[in-house]
Enzyme design. Structure first.
Site, short mmCIF file in Angstrom:
data_model
loop_
_atom_site.label_atom_id
_atom_site.label_comp_id
_atom_site.label_asym_id
_atom_site.label_seq_id
_atom_site.Cartn_x
_atom_site.Cartn_y
_atom_site.Cartn_z
N GLY A 55 -9.83 -17.71 2.73
CA GLY A 55 -9.23 -16.59 1.91
C GLY A 55 -9.89 -18.11 0.74
O GLY A 55 -10.84 -18.39 0.55
N ASN A 62 -8.76 -6.43 10.99
CA ASN A 62 -7.04 -6.24 9.93
C ASN A 62 -5.58 -6.26 10.59
O ASN A 62 -5.62 -5.78 10.74
CB ASN A 62 -7.47 -5.20 9.16
CG ASN A 62 -6.87 -5.40 7.77
OD1 ASN A 62 -6.12 -6.16 7.05
ND2 ASN A 62 -8.20 -4.37 6.63
N ASP A 93 -10.83 -6.84 2.43
CA ASP A 93 -11.48 -6.04 1.97
C ASP A 93 -13.03 -5.87 1.11
O ASP A 93 -13.81 -5.26 0.65
CB ASP A 93 -10.49 -5.23 1.90
CG ASP A 93 -9.41 -4.24 2.32
OD1 ASP A 93 -9.94 -4.40 3.29
OD2 ASP A 93 -8.24 -3.74 2.01
N GLU A 141 -9.69 0.65 4.40
CA GLU A 141 -11.50 1.43 4.25
C GLU A 141 -11.20 1.91 2.77
O GLU A 141 -12.83 1.82 2.57
CB GLU A 141 -11.00 2.38 5.86
CG GLU A 141 -10.66 1.96 7.23
CD GLU A 141 -8.79 1.57 7.11
OE1 GLU A 141 -8.54 1.60 8.15
OE2 GLU A 141 -8.49 2.31 6.48
N SER A 142 -10.36 2.45 2.75
CA SER A 142 -11.01 3.13 1.30
C SER A 142 -11.19 1.54 0.36
O SER A 142 -12.09 2.16 -0.98
CB SER A 142 -9.78 4.40 0.87
OG SER A 142 -8.62 3.13 1.03
N GLY A 166 -5.19 1.06 0.87
CA GLY A 166 -5.79 1.97 2.28
C GLY A 166 -7.16 0.25 2.88
O GLY A 166 -7.95 0.55 1.58
N ARG A 219 5.13 4.96 6.10
CA ARG A 219 4.02 5.56 6.59
C ARG A 219 3.99 6.56 7.99
O ARG A 219 3.23 7.20 9.02
CB ARG A 219 2.85 4.84 6.67
CG ARG A 219 2.70 3.95 7.74
CD ARG A 219 2.42 2.48 7.31
NE ARG A 219 0.85 3.37 7.23
CZ ARG A 219 -0.03 2.16 7.14
NH1 ARG A 219 0.29 0.62 7.37
NH2 ARG A 219 -1.58 2.60 7.28
N ARG A 259 -2.14 -5.91 11.44
CA ARG A 259 -0.38 -5.46 10.66
C ARG A 259 0.34 -5.96 12.01
O ARG A 259 0.46 -4.82 12.45
CB ARG A 259 -1.16 -4.07 10.57
CG ARG A 259 -1.92 -4.55 9.06
CD ARG A 259 -1.74 -4.76 8.14
NE ARG A 259 -2.61 -5.69 6.58
CZ ARG A 259 -3.55 -6.18 6.37
NH1 ARG A 259 -4.04 -7.15 7.39
NH2 ARG A 259 -4.15 -6.00 5.59
#
Length: 320
Positions: free
Chosen positions: A232, A170, A262, A36-37, A34, A105, A172
């Site tokens: 990168g 981010n 992240d 954010e985590s 994840g 998900r 996706r």
């Protein structure tokens, strides 16, 4: 005391024990995934208080995810356990130096986040020191309409209570399906005081690829205070509106690049909070991102403060 609030979905992630098509894989390790985590964990390892807000299923995977994040020092006390919906899953596939992901998900517990899940007292610092940053990504608002409303409500609370808004698009596109979310992510970036985006994401959102032009666009509205462009293995650029810095890549031996962005975010935000220097923040971001790539898994390579200090000082570790 939480200095940074993060909001987003974290999944239980099955990572194969060997490379190749999943149809031939029999053994997996269970990790978490994840954005954010990940950033919250990176911050906690560097001594920055972080709280993660989300929904998880009231199931074994949900408790696994929460336990893993909490064990890294992140405040998970406001996570909602949802009895009606399951925890999201992700499966990785590795091979030929690339990682592919498969999401399971849809209709996950996190996709049912709602504005009522937000505690305004947390943003206001009721009973504690007020947090300084709300960190969001462009993943959360594309998960569902209720997630979008939750993210926008969080932005409103942050603005009302004087928190700096940090945003990483981010992108996706696997989650976008048939909808173009570029206008929404562009708007969120231009509302943010801290913008952390990849060079390819800047091109996708603004049609720009030269760092000077990207920074000019971000700072034109007067909202952004700090910005970083990640590229990168080529390094990064950072700016604070006054000057722009080219940041060379921190040396590393890359095993897997997942989680590097992240990790950069965590180092950069920690640098802003701890030093206020765009140069120090940029160097910390580059080092954290590089160290993240040296181990499998998203967060296992994130450094603590002592390890980061050694890396920035160029000090080697004596193992034998």
């Amino acid at each position: 005391m939480p200095q940074v609030i993060t909001i987003g979905e974290t999944m239980a992630a099955f990572t194969p024990c060997e490379s190749g098509p999943l149809r031939y894989i029999r053994d997996y390790r269970l990790r978490i995934a994840g954005a954010e985590s990940n950033t919250a964990i990176g911050l906690a390892k560097l001594g920055v208080g972080a709280v993660w807000l989300s929904r998880l299923g009231e199931d074994e995977f949900g408790h696994f995810v929460c336990n893993q994040i909490r064990a890294e020092g992140v405040d998970c006390s406001r996570v909602v356990f949802d009895k009606a919906h399951r925890t999201g899953l992700m499966v990785k596939e590795t091979g030929a130096g690339e990682t592919r992901v498969y999401y399971y998900r849809e209709n996950s517990a996190a996709s049912f986040m709602r504005p009522q899940d937000l505690d305004e007292g947390l943003f206001a610092g009721v009973g504690t020191e007020k947090p300084q940053i709300l960190h969001l990504t462009g993943i959360t608002p594309v998960l569902s309409e209720s997630c979008r409303q939750t993210l926008l409500a969080a932005v409103t609370l942050a603005k009302q209570h004087g928190l700096l808004l940090s945003f990483d698009p981010n992108i996706r596109k696997k989650l976008w399906r048939d909808t173009d979310y570029s206008p929404l992510l562009r708007e969120l970036a231009l509302q943010s005081e801290i913008v952390l985006l990849g060079l390819d994401e800047a091109e996708a959102l603004f049609g720009l690829r030269k760092p000077d032009a990207i920074f000019a666009r971000l700072f034109a509205g007067g909202c952004a205070r700090y910005a970083a462009i990640k590229n990168g293995a080529e390094g990064a650029w950072a700016a604070d509106g006054g000057h722009c810095l080219r940041l060379p890549p921190h040396p590393c031996r890359c095993v897997e690049p997942i989680g590097a962005g992240d990790g950069f975010n965590a180092g950069f935000l920690a640098g802003i909070l701890q030093t206020g220097s765009i140069e120090a923040a940029g160097r910390m971001g580059c080092a954290c991102g590089a160290l993240a790539t040296q181990t499998p898994g998203d967060i296992e390579g994130y450094p603590d403060a002592a390890r980061l200090h050694e890396a920035l000082a160029g000090a080697g570790t004596v193992y034998r």
